[in-house]
Design a protein around this motif. Structure first.
Motif, short mmCIF file in Angstrom:
data_model
loop_
_atom_site.label_atom_id
_atom_site.label_comp_id
_atom_site.label_asym_id
_atom_site.label_seq_id
_atom_site.Cartn_x
_atom_site.Cartn_y
_atom_site.Cartn_z
N LEU A 198 0.76 -1.03 -0.26
CA LEU A 198 0.14 0.43 0.19
C LEU A 198 1.00 0.62 0.01
O LEU A 198 0.45 1.86 0.44
N ASN A 199 2.50 0.77 -0.11
CA ASN A 199 3.16 2.33 -0.73
C ASN A 199 3.91 3.29 0.66
O ASN A 199 3.77 3.90 1.11
N LEU A 200 3.08 1.98 2.49
CA LEU A 200 3.47 2.93 3.33
C LEU A 200 5.05 2.43 4.06
O LEU A 200 5.08 1.12 3.98
N ASN A 201 5.34 3.23 3.91
CA ASN A 201 7.48 2.57 4.66
C ASN A 201 7.04 3.50 5.71
O ASN A 201 7.24 4.00 6.34
N ALA A 202 6.22 2.24 6.55
CA ALA A 202 6.47 2.33 8.19
C ALA A 202 6.46 1.00 8.52
O ALA A 202 6.68 -0.05 8.56
N ASP A 203 7.03 1.60 10.35
CA ASP A 203 7.22 0.84 11.09
C ASP A 203 5.74 0.51 11.99
O ASP A 203 5.64 1.66 12.26
#
Length: 509
Positions: free
Chosen positions: A358-363
Protein backbone atom coordinates in the motif's frame (compact mmCIF):
# COMPACT_ATOMS: atom_id res chain seq x y z
CA UNK A 1 -14.00 -15.08 11.22
CA UNK A 2 -15.06 -17.99 9.01
CA UNK A 3 -15.86 -18.22 5.28
CA UNK A 4 -19.22 -17.11 4.00
CA UNK A 5 -20.70 -14.47 1.71
CA UNK A 6 -23.49 -11.96 1.24
CA UNK A 7 -25.66 -13.11 -1.65
CA UNK A 8 -28.07 -10.20 -1.93
CA UNK A 9 -29.64 -7.17 -0.29
CA UNK A 10 -33.26 -6.21 -0.79
CA UNK A 11 -34.25 -2.69 0.32
CA UNK A 12 -38.02 -2.68 0.47
CA UNK A 13 -38.03 0.79 1.98
CA UNK A 14 -34.93 2.67 3.14
CA UNK A 15 -35.12 6.45 2.74
CA UNK A 16 -35.32 7.00 -1.05
CA UNK A 17 -34.47 3.37 -1.94
CA UNK A 18 -37.76 1.57 -2.67
CA UNK A 19 -37.89 -2.05 -3.79
CA UNK A 20 -34.18 -2.24 -4.66
CA UNK A 21 -32.33 -5.55 -5.14
CA UNK A 22 -28.55 -5.95 -5.24
CA UNK A 23 -26.97 -9.33 -6.07
CA UNK A 24 -23.28 -9.73 -5.17
CA UNK A 25 -20.43 -11.77 -6.60
CA UNK A 26 -17.79 -13.80 -4.72
CA UNK A 27 -14.96 -11.45 -5.69
CA UNK A 28 -14.67 -7.65 -5.72
CA UNK A 29 -18.00 -5.82 -5.65
CA UNK A 30 -17.80 -2.05 -6.19
CA UNK A 31 -20.34 0.75 -5.73
CA UNK A 32 -19.72 4.10 -7.39
CA UNK A 33 -21.82 7.19 -8.05
CA UNK A 34 -21.97 10.92 -7.53
CA UNK A 35 -21.47 12.33 -4.06
CA UNK A 36 -24.82 12.32 -2.26
CA UNK A 37 -26.32 9.60 -4.43
CA UNK A 38 -26.63 7.32 -1.40
CA UNK A 39 -23.87 4.75 -1.90
CA UNK A 40 -23.14 4.41 1.82
CA UNK A 41 -26.86 4.14 2.58
CA UNK A 42 -26.82 0.73 0.90
CA UNK A 43 -24.40 -0.48 3.56
CA UNK A 44 -26.43 0.96 6.44
CA UNK A 45 -28.57 -2.15 6.66
CA UNK A 46 -25.49 -4.31 7.09
CA UNK A 47 -24.19 -1.91 9.74
CA UNK A 48 -27.51 -2.20 11.62
CA UNK A 49 -27.47 -6.00 11.49
CA UNK A 50 -23.85 -6.03 12.69
CA UNK A 51 -24.75 -3.75 15.60
CA UNK A 52 -22.50 -0.93 14.35
CA UNK A 53 -25.21 1.68 13.77
CA UNK A 54 -28.88 2.31 14.45
CA UNK A 55 -29.53 3.59 10.93
CA UNK A 56 -30.26 7.03 9.56
CA UNK A 57 -34.04 6.85 9.13
CA UNK A 58 -36.96 6.24 11.47
CA UNK A 59 -38.79 3.60 9.42
CA UNK A 60 -37.34 0.99 7.08
CA UNK A 61 -37.68 -2.59 5.88
CA UNK A 62 -34.88 -4.69 4.36
CA UNK A 63 -33.71 -8.27 3.81
CA UNK A 64 -30.17 -9.60 3.44
CA UNK A 65 -29.51 -13.11 2.13
CA UNK A 66 -26.32 -14.52 3.64
CA UNK A 67 -24.62 -17.83 3.05
CA UNK A 68 -23.54 -19.12 6.45
CA UNK A 69 -20.61 -21.57 6.55
CA UNK A 70 -21.74 -23.33 9.73
CA UNK A 71 -24.78 -24.41 11.71
CA UNK A 72 -26.05 -22.64 14.82
CA UNK A 73 -27.98 -25.48 16.51
CA UNK A 74 -28.77 -23.41 19.62
CA UNK A 75 -30.82 -21.10 17.40
CA UNK A 76 -32.00 -23.76 14.89
CA UNK A 77 -30.18 -21.96 12.08
CA UNK A 78 -28.43 -24.14 9.51
CA UNK A 79 -25.53 -23.45 7.18
CA UNK A 80 -26.29 -22.28 3.65
CA UNK A 81 -28.58 -19.47 2.52
CA UNK A 82 -30.41 -17.65 5.32
CA UNK A 83 -32.55 -14.52 5.19
CA UNK A 84 -31.74 -11.84 7.76
CA UNK A 85 -34.55 -9.29 7.95
CA UNK A 86 -34.83 -5.99 9.75
CA UNK A 87 -37.87 -3.76 10.18
CA UNK A 88 -38.17 -0.49 12.07
CA UNK A 89 -41.58 1.03 12.56
CA UNK A 90 -42.92 3.46 15.14
CA UNK A 91 -39.62 3.41 17.00
CA UNK A 92 -39.52 -0.40 17.33
CA UNK A 93 -36.87 -2.46 15.52
CA UNK A 94 -37.50 -6.15 14.83
CA UNK A 95 -34.78 -8.58 13.72
CA UNK A 96 -35.67 -11.87 12.03
CA UNK A 97 -33.80 -14.85 10.63
CA UNK A 98 -35.79 -16.92 8.14
CA UNK A 99 -38.98 -15.30 9.37
CA UNK A 100 -38.38 -15.97 13.08
CA UNK A 101 -37.81 -13.09 15.49
CA UNK A 102 -34.40 -13.00 17.20
CA UNK A 103 -32.76 -10.60 19.66
CA UNK A 104 -30.45 -8.06 18.05
CA UNK A 105 -27.37 -9.39 19.87
CA UNK A 106 -27.83 -12.92 18.45
CA UNK A 107 -28.19 -11.62 14.88
CA UNK A 108 -25.08 -9.44 15.34
CA UNK A 109 -23.15 -12.31 16.91
CA UNK A 110 -23.83 -14.63 13.94
CA UNK A 111 -23.05 -12.05 11.25
CA UNK A 112 -19.94 -10.69 12.97
CA UNK A 113 -18.50 -14.19 12.62
CA UNK A 114 -18.31 -13.78 8.85
CA UNK A 115 -18.48 -10.02 8.12
CA UNK A 116 -15.95 -7.29 8.90
CA UNK A 117 -17.06 -3.75 8.08
CA UNK A 118 -14.71 -0.77 7.68
CA UNK A 119 -16.40 2.63 7.46
CA UNK A 120 -14.92 6.13 7.40
CA UNK A 121 -13.07 6.69 10.68
CA UNK A 122 -13.94 3.18 11.87
CA UNK A 123 -10.21 2.48 11.85
CA UNK A 124 -10.03 4.68 14.94
CA UNK A 125 -11.36 1.75 16.96
CA UNK A 126 -7.94 0.12 16.50
CA UNK A 127 -6.52 2.93 18.58
CA UNK A 128 -8.59 1.78 21.57
CA UNK A 129 -6.83 -0.67 23.85
CA UNK A 130 -9.93 -2.74 24.65
CA UNK A 131 -10.83 -3.18 20.98
CA UNK A 132 -7.29 -4.16 20.06
CA UNK A 133 -7.22 -6.71 22.90
CA UNK A 134 -10.50 -8.20 21.65
CA UNK A 135 -8.97 -8.51 18.16
CA UNK A 136 -5.88 -10.26 19.52
CA UNK A 137 -8.08 -12.61 21.56
CA UNK A 138 -10.19 -13.44 18.52
CA UNK A 139 -7.19 -14.18 16.30
CA UNK A 140 -5.51 -16.17 19.10
CA UNK A 141 -8.77 -18.01 19.81
CA UNK A 142 -8.52 -17.22 23.52
CA UNK A 143 -12.22 -17.92 24.07
CA UNK A 144 -11.89 -20.69 26.66
CA UNK A 145 -8.97 -19.10 28.48
CA UNK A 146 -10.69 -15.73 28.56
CA UNK A 147 -13.92 -17.33 29.78
CA UNK A 148 -12.06 -18.97 32.68
CA UNK A 149 -10.35 -15.71 33.57
CA UNK A 150 -13.58 -13.68 33.36
CA UNK A 151 -15.48 -16.13 35.57
CA UNK A 152 -12.70 -16.23 38.15
CA UNK A 153 -12.40 -12.43 38.04
CA UNK A 154 -16.12 -12.10 38.74
CA UNK A 155 -15.81 -14.39 41.77
CA UNK A 156 -12.78 -12.45 42.98
CA UNK A 157 -14.57 -9.09 42.67
CA UNK A 158 -17.60 -10.51 44.45
CA UNK A 159 -15.40 -11.62 47.34
CA UNK A 160 -13.76 -8.18 47.59
CA UNK A 161 -17.15 -6.51 47.51
CA UNK A 162 -18.36 -8.90 50.20
CA UNK A 163 -15.37 -8.10 52.39
CA UNK A 164 -16.08 -4.41 52.00
CA UNK A 165 -19.84 -4.51 52.57
CA UNK A 166 -20.43 -7.37 55.04
CA UNK A 167 -19.49 -8.05 58.67
CA UNK A 168 -18.76 -11.68 59.51
CA UNK A 169 -20.07 -11.49 63.08
CA UNK A 170 -23.25 -9.74 61.97
CA UNK A 171 -23.81 -12.41 59.32
CA UNK A 172 -23.39 -15.16 61.91
CA UNK A 173 -25.86 -13.42 64.23
CA UNK A 174 -28.39 -13.12 61.41
CA UNK A 175 -27.85 -16.76 60.44
CA UNK A 176 -28.61 -17.91 64.01
CA UNK A 177 -31.72 -15.74 64.04
CA UNK A 178 -32.95 -17.23 60.77
CA UNK A 179 -32.18 -20.71 62.03
CA UNK A 180 -34.54 -20.12 65.00
CA UNK A 181 -37.30 -18.87 62.68
CA UNK A 182 -36.92 -21.84 60.36
CA UNK A 183 -36.87 -24.40 63.18
CA UNK A 184 -39.92 -22.81 64.83
CA UNK A 185 -41.93 -23.05 61.62
CA UNK A 186 -40.70 -26.54 60.77
CA UNK A 187 -41.61 -27.79 64.25
CA UNK A 188 -45.27 -26.93 63.64
CA UNK A 189 -45.06 -27.88 59.95
CA UNK A 190 -48.09 -25.73 59.11
CA UNK A 191 -50.51 -26.54 56.35
CA UNK A 192 -53.60 -24.53 55.32
CA UNK A 193 -55.65 -27.72 54.92
CA UNK A 194 -54.70 -28.93 58.40
CA UNK A 195 -55.59 -25.52 59.85
CA UNK A 196 -59.08 -25.78 58.42
CA UNK A 197 -59.47 -29.33 59.77
CA UNK A 198 -58.35 -28.18 63.21
CA UNK A 199 -60.96 -25.45 63.23
CA UNK A 200 -63.68 -27.94 62.33
CA UNK A 201 -62.51 -30.39 65.00
CA UNK A 202 -62.40 -27.64 67.57
CA UNK A 203 -65.99 -26.67 66.83
CA UNK A 204 -66.99 -30.28 67.42
CA UNK A 205 -64.88 -30.48 70.57
CA UNK A 206 -66.59 -27.40 72.04
CA UNK A 207 -69.92 -29.30 71.97
CA UNK A 208 -68.32 -32.56 73.02
CA UNK A 209 -69.95 -32.98 76.49
CA UNK A 210 -73.43 -32.05 75.31
CA UNK A 211 -73.13 -34.48 72.41
CA UNK A 212 -71.98 -37.31 74.70
CA UNK A 213 -74.91 -36.67 77.06
CA UNK A 214 -77.40 -36.61 74.20
CA UNK A 215 -76.03 -39.83 72.71
CA UNK A 216 -76.14 -41.61 76.11
CA UNK A 217 -79.77 -40.57 76.59
CA UNK A 218 -80.54 -41.92 73.12
CA UNK A 219 -78.84 -45.21 74.03
CA UNK A 220 -80.99 -45.50 77.19
CA UNK A 221 -84.12 -44.81 75.19
CA UNK A 222 -83.10 -47.43 72.65
CA UNK A 223 -82.57 -49.97 75.47
CA UNK A 224 -86.06 -49.23 76.83
CA UNK A 225 -87.61 -49.51 73.36
CA UNK A 226 -85.77 -52.82 72.80
CA UNK A 227 -87.17 -54.18 76.09
CA UNK A 228 -90.71 -53.12 75.15
CA UNK A 229 -90.42 -54.69 71.68
CA UNK A 230 -89.11 -57.89 73.24
CA UNK A 231 -92.12 -57.91 75.57
CA UNK A 232 -94.44 -57.32 72.59
CA UNK A 233 -92.87 -60.34 70.86
CA UNK A 234 -93.97 -62.62 73.69
CA UNK A 235 -97.65 -61.70 73.43
CA UNK A 236 -98.11 -61.00 69.69
CA UNK A 237 -99.62 -63.47 67.22
CA UNK A 238 -97.34 -64.97 64.57
CA UNK A 239 -98.65 -62.71 61.84
CA UNK A 240 -97.04 -59.67 63.53
CA UNK A 241 -93.68 -61.35 64.20
CA UNK A 242 -92.01 -60.14 61.00
CA UNK A 243 -92.88 -56.52 61.75
CA UNK A 244 -91.74 -56.85 65.37
CA UNK A 245 -88.41 -58.41 64.27
CA UNK A 246 -87.86 -55.57 61.77
CA UNK A 247 -88.54 -52.95 64.45
CA UNK A 248 -86.14 -54.72 66.80
CA UNK A 249 -83.40 -54.79 64.09
CA UNK A 250 -83.83 -51.05 63.41
CA UNK A 251 -83.39 -50.19 67.09
CA UNK A 252 -80.37 -52.46 67.48
CA UNK A 253 -78.75 -50.95 64.37
CA UNK A 254 -79.40 -47.46 65.73
CA UNK A 255 -77.73 -48.44 69.02
CA UNK A 256 -74.62 -49.55 67.12
CA UNK A 257 -74.48 -46.29 65.14
CA UNK A 258 -74.84 -44.23 68.33
CA UNK A 259 -72.04 -46.19 70.02
CA UNK A 260 -69.81 -45.65 66.99
CA UNK A 261 -70.43 -41.88 67.09
CA UNK A 262 -69.62 -41.88 70.79
CA UNK A 263 -66.33 -43.65 70.11
CA UNK A 264 -65.37 -41.07 67.44
CA UNK A 265 -66.23 -38.16 69.69
CA UNK A 266 -64.30 -39.58 72.59
CA UNK A 267 -61.20 -39.77 70.35
CA UNK A 268 -61.09 -35.99 70.25
CA UNK A 269 -58.35 -34.73 72.55
CA UNK A 270 -59.48 -31.20 73.24
CA UNK A 271 -56.23 -30.16 74.89
CA UNK A 272 -54.19 -31.46 71.95
CA UNK A 273 -56.37 -29.59 69.43
CA UNK A 274 -56.17 -26.40 71.48
CA UNK A 275 -52.39 -26.71 71.70
CA UNK A 276 -52.05 -27.20 67.94
CA UNK A 277 -54.35 -24.22 67.24
CA UNK A 278 -52.27 -22.15 69.65
CA UNK A 279 -49.12 -23.06 67.69
CA UNK A 280 -50.77 -21.98 64.44
CA UNK A 281 -51.95 -18.69 65.91
CA UNK A 282 -48.49 -18.05 67.35
CA UNK A 283 -46.89 -18.53 63.92
CA UNK A 284 -49.46 -16.20 62.31
CA UNK A 285 -48.79 -13.50 64.90
CA UNK A 286 -45.03 -13.69 64.24
CA UNK A 287 -44.83 -14.45 60.53
CA UNK A 288 -48.42 -13.99 59.24
CA UNK A 289 -51.07 -12.74 59.22
CA UNK A 290 -52.12 -15.92 57.36
CA UNK A 291 -50.63 -19.40 57.17
CA UNK A 292 -49.95 -18.74 53.46
CA UNK A 293 -47.88 -15.72 54.56
CA UNK A 294 -46.07 -17.90 57.11
CA UNK A 295 -45.13 -20.39 54.38
CA UNK A 296 -43.94 -17.61 52.03
CA UNK A 297 -41.80 -16.14 54.78
CA UNK A 298 -40.47 -19.61 55.54
CA UNK A 299 -39.21 -19.96 51.96
CA UNK A 300 -37.70 -16.49 52.16
CA UNK A 301 -35.97 -17.35 55.45
CA UNK A 302 -34.46 -20.48 53.88
CA UNK A 303 -33.24 -18.50 50.86
CA UNK A 304 -31.66 -15.85 53.09
CA UNK A 305 -30.16 -18.57 55.29
CA UNK A 306 -28.50 -20.24 52.29
CA UNK A 307 -27.21 -16.92 50.95
CA UNK A 308 -25.77 -15.91 54.31
CA UNK A 309 -24.24 -19.36 54.76
CA UNK A 310 -22.47 -18.96 51.38
CA UNK A 311 -21.23 -15.50 52.37
CA UNK A 312 -19.92 -16.79 55.70
CA UNK A 313 -18.09 -19.61 53.91
CA UNK A 314 -16.47 -17.04 51.61
CA UNK A 315 -15.57 -14.64 54.40
CA UNK A 316 -14.04 -17.25 56.70
CA UNK A 317 -10.31 -17.34 55.94
CA UNK A 318 -11.02 -14.59 53.39
CA UNK A 319 -7.47 -13.25 53.23
CA UNK A 320 -6.20 -16.67 52.25
CA UNK A 321 -8.94 -16.99 49.64
CA UNK A 322 -8.20 -13.55 48.19
CA UNK A 323 -4.56 -14.47 47.75
CA UNK A 324 -5.52 -17.77 46.15
CA UNK A 325 -7.80 -15.97 43.69
CA UNK A 326 -5.03 -13.47 42.86
CA UNK A 327 -2.48 -16.22 42.21
CA UNK A 328 -4.83 -18.08 39.88
CA UNK A 329 -5.76 -14.87 38.07
CA UNK A 330 -2.11 -13.89 37.68
CA UNK A 331 -1.34 -17.31 36.18
CA UNK A 332 -4.23 -17.12 33.73
CA UNK A 333 -3.43 -13.47 32.96
CA UNK A 334 0.17 -14.38 32.15
CA UNK A 335 -1.05 -17.06 29.74
CA UNK A 336 -3.37 -14.54 28.06
CA UNK A 337 -0.54 -11.99 27.72
CA UNK A 338 1.80 -14.62 26.26
CA UNK A 339 -0.74 -15.73 23.65
CA UNK A 340 -1.60 -12.12 22.77
CA UNK A 341 2.06 -11.20 22.28
CA UNK A 342 2.63 -14.24 20.07
CA UNK A 343 -0.43 -13.30 18.02
CA UNK A 344 0.68 -9.66 17.79
CA UNK A 345 4.01 -10.81 16.39
CA UNK A 346 2.30 -12.92 13.71
CA UNK A 347 -0.02 -10.05 12.77
CA UNK A 348 2.86 -7.57 12.53
CA UNK A 349 4.82 -9.87 10.23
CA UNK A 350 1.83 -10.04 7.89
CA UNK A 351 1.23 -6.31 8.26
CA UNK A 352 4.68 -5.47 6.86
CA UNK A 353 3.79 -7.09 3.52
CA UNK A 354 0.40 -5.36 3.27
CA UNK A 355 1.92 -2.00 4.25
CA UNK A 356 4.58 -2.23 1.55
CA UNK A 357 1.90 -3.15 -0.99
CA UNK A 358 0.00 0.00 0.00
CA UNK A 359 3.03 2.26 -0.49
CA UNK A 360 3.59 2.63 3.23
CA UNK A 361 7.13 2.82 4.51
CA UNK A 362 6.07 2.52 8.10
CA UNK A 363 7.27 0.53 11.06
CA UNK A 364 4.55 -0.65 13.38
CA UNK A 365 4.59 -2.35 16.74
CA UNK A 366 2.00 -3.43 19.28
CA UNK A 367 3.28 -2.64 22.76
CA UNK A 368 2.00 -4.20 25.96
CA UNK A 369 1.83 -2.47 29.30
CA UNK A 370 0.92 -4.14 32.56
CA UNK A 371 -2.20 -2.45 33.92
CA UNK A 372 -4.74 -2.77 36.66
CA UNK A 373 -6.61 -6.05 36.46
CA UNK A 374 -9.89 -6.09 34.49
CA UNK A 375 -12.17 -8.88 33.33
CA UNK A 376 -9.90 -9.24 30.27
CA UNK A 377 -6.61 -9.59 32.11
CA UNK A 378 -3.72 -7.30 32.99
CA UNK A 379 -2.89 -5.88 29.57
CA UNK A 380 -3.06 -2.40 28.15
CA UNK A 381 -2.22 -2.48 24.45
CA UNK A 382 -1.33 0.29 22.03
CA UNK A 383 -0.21 0.53 18.43
CA UNK A 384 2.97 2.56 17.98
CA UNK A 385 4.90 3.30 14.84
CA UNK A 386 7.10 5.63 12.83
CA UNK A 387 6.92 6.94 9.29
CA UNK A 388 10.59 7.96 9.20
CA UNK A 389 13.36 5.44 9.79
CA UNK A 390 15.35 5.77 13.03
CA UNK A 391 12.68 7.99 14.57
CA UNK A 392 11.44 6.81 17.98
CA UNK A 393 8.25 4.76 18.00
CA UNK A 394 5.27 6.89 19.00
CA UNK A 395 1.52 6.29 19.35
CA UNK A 396 0.27 5.84 15.80
CA UNK A 397 -2.36 8.58 16.16
CA UNK A 398 0.48 11.10 16.64
CA UNK A 399 2.64 10.23 13.64
CA UNK A 400 0.27 9.56 10.72
CA UNK A 401 -1.96 11.78 8.61
CA UNK A 402 -5.60 10.89 8.05
CA UNK A 403 -4.90 9.09 4.75
CA UNK A 404 -1.83 7.33 6.12
CA UNK A 405 -3.69 6.27 9.24
CA UNK A 406 -6.52 4.90 7.12
CA UNK A 407 -4.07 2.84 5.03
CA UNK A 408 -2.18 1.70 8.11
CA UNK A 409 -5.37 0.42 9.68
CA UNK A 410 -6.45 -1.18 6.41
CA UNK A 411 -3.16 -3.05 6.31
CA UNK A 412 -3.74 -4.10 9.90
CA UNK A 413 -7.31 -5.23 9.18
CA UNK A 414 -6.10 -7.29 6.23
CA UNK A 415 -3.49 -8.85 8.52
CA UNK A 416 -6.12 -10.16 10.92
CA UNK A 417 -8.74 -11.17 8.33
CA UNK A 418 -9.30 -14.91 8.25
CA UNK A 419 -12.21 -15.32 5.86
CA UNK A 420 -15.73 -14.24 5.14
CA UNK A 421 -16.78 -10.81 3.90
CA UNK A 422 -14.76 -7.58 4.01
CA UNK A 423 -16.74 -4.37 3.54
CA UNK A 424 -15.02 -1.02 2.95
CA UNK A 425 -17.04 2.19 2.87
CA UNK A 426 -14.93 4.89 1.19
CA UNK A 427 -11.64 3.42 2.40
CA UNK A 428 -10.02 5.57 -0.28
CA UNK A 429 -10.68 8.86 1.56
CA UNK A 430 -7.55 10.99 1.31
CA UNK A 431 -5.94 8.61 -1.23
CA UNK A 432 -5.15 9.28 -4.88
CA UNK A 433 -2.64 8.67 -7.64
CA UNK A 434 -0.21 5.77 -7.38
CA UNK A 435 -1.27 5.06 -3.80
CA UNK A 436 -4.82 4.61 -5.06
CA UNK A 437 -3.54 2.17 -7.63
CA UNK A 438 -1.70 0.22 -4.93
CA UNK A 439 -4.87 0.16 -2.84
CA UNK A 440 -6.85 -1.12 -5.83
CA UNK A 441 -4.34 -3.89 -6.45
CA UNK A 442 -4.47 -4.86 -2.79
CA UNK A 443 -8.27 -5.03 -2.72
CA UNK A 444 -8.26 -7.13 -5.91
CA UNK A 445 -5.69 -9.47 -4.38
CA UNK A 446 -7.72 -9.81 -1.18
CA UNK A 447 -10.92 -10.49 -3.15
CA UNK A 448 -9.41 -13.75 -4.40
CA UNK A 449 -9.70 -15.12 -0.87
CA UNK A 450 -12.62 -13.16 0.57
CA UNK A 451 -15.75 -11.53 -0.75
CA UNK A 452 -15.01 -7.78 -0.84
CA UNK A 453 -17.62 -5.03 -1.04
CA UNK A 454 -16.33 -1.47 -1.60
CA UNK A 455 -17.88 1.98 -1.85
CA UNK A 456 -15.32 4.09 -3.70
CA UNK A 457 -14.58 7.26 -5.65
CA UNK A 458 -11.38 5.85 -7.18
CA UNK A 459 -11.53 4.60 -10.80
CA UNK A 460 -8.44 2.51 -10.04
CA UNK A 461 -10.58 0.37 -7.74
CA UNK A 462 -13.72 0.44 -9.89
CA UNK A 463 -11.89 -0.81 -12.98
CA UNK A 464 -10.95 -4.02 -11.17
CA UNK A 465 -14.49 -4.86 -10.03
CA UNK A 466 -15.95 -8.30 -10.66
CA UNK A 467 -19.32 -6.62 -10.24
CA UNK A 468 -19.73 -2.88 -10.64
CA UNK A 469 -22.86 -1.10 -9.39
CA UNK A 470 -23.64 2.55 -9.93
CA UNK A 471 -25.93 4.42 -7.54
CA UNK A 472 -28.01 7.36 -8.75
CA UNK A 473 -30.98 9.44 -7.64
CA UNK A 474 -33.76 10.47 -9.98
CA UNK A 475 -36.60 12.60 -8.61
CA UNK A 476 -35.73 11.55 -5.04
CA UNK A 477 -35.79 7.85 -5.94
CA UNK A 478 -32.62 5.82 -5.37
CA UNK A 479 -31.54 3.50 -8.19
CA UNK A 480 -28.87 0.80 -8.06
CA UNK A 481 -27.81 -0.61 -11.41
CA UNK A 482 -25.36 -3.42 -12.20
CA UNK A 483 -23.22 -2.21 -15.11
CA UNK A 484 -22.36 -3.96 -18.33
CA UNK A 485 -18.84 -3.70 -19.75
CA UNK A 486 -19.81 -0.72 -21.95
CA UNK A 487 -21.59 0.97 -19.05
CA UNK A 488 -18.48 0.47 -16.87
CA UNK A 489 -16.41 2.47 -19.36
CA UNK A 490 -18.95 5.29 -19.30
CA UNK A 491 -18.94 5.34 -15.49
CA UNK A 492 -15.12 5.27 -15.37
CA UNK A 493 -15.04 8.29 -17.72
CA UNK A 494 -17.34 10.13 -15.34
CA UNK A 495 -15.14 9.22 -12.36
CA UNK A 496 -11.95 10.42 -14.07
CA UNK A 497 -13.65 13.43 -15.56
CA UNK A 498 -12.11 13.27 -19.03
CA UNK A 499 -11.72 11.12 -22.16
CA UNK A 500 -8.28 10.13 -20.89
CA UNK A 501 -9.94 7.34 -18.95
CA UNK A 502 -9.64 4.97 -21.91
CA UNK A 503 -5.88 5.33 -22.05
CA UNK A 504 -5.80 4.95 -18.28
CA UNK A 505 -7.72 1.67 -18.54
CA UNK A 506 -5.33 0.41 -21.20
CA UNK A 507 -2.41 1.29 -18.99
CA UNK A 508 -3.57 -0.42 -15.81
CA UNK A 509 -4.82 -3.45 -17.63
Amino acid sequence: MTNGMIISIHLNDYLYFKNVDVYFDKGLNVFTGETGAGKSLLLDVLGILLGLTSGRVDNYNADVVVELPQDYPDYEINSGENIFSITKKNGRTIFKVNGRVFPKNIVSEILNNIISMHRQNSHLKFLESNFLISVLDEVAQNYNLLSKFSKLYSQYKSLLLLLKSENLEELKRRKSELEIYIEEIEKVNPNPVEEQELEEKYKVALNLQQNIQNYNELLNMCENVSSEIWAMKKVSPDKFMAQIDAAFDIIETMKLDIQRELSNIEEYDVSEIEEKIWDYNSLKRKYGPTIEDVLRNYEQFKKQFNEITSKIELLENSNEKVQKFKRRLEDLGAMLTKRRKETASIILNTFIKHARDLNLNADLDIVFENSQMTSRGFDKVEIVGRMIKNEPLKPIRNIASGGELSRLMLALELSIASGGVLIFDEIDAGISGETGNKLAEKLKEVSKKYQVIVVTHLPQIAVRADKHFVVTREEEVGIVKELSEKEKIKELKRMVGSEDVLSFIDKVE
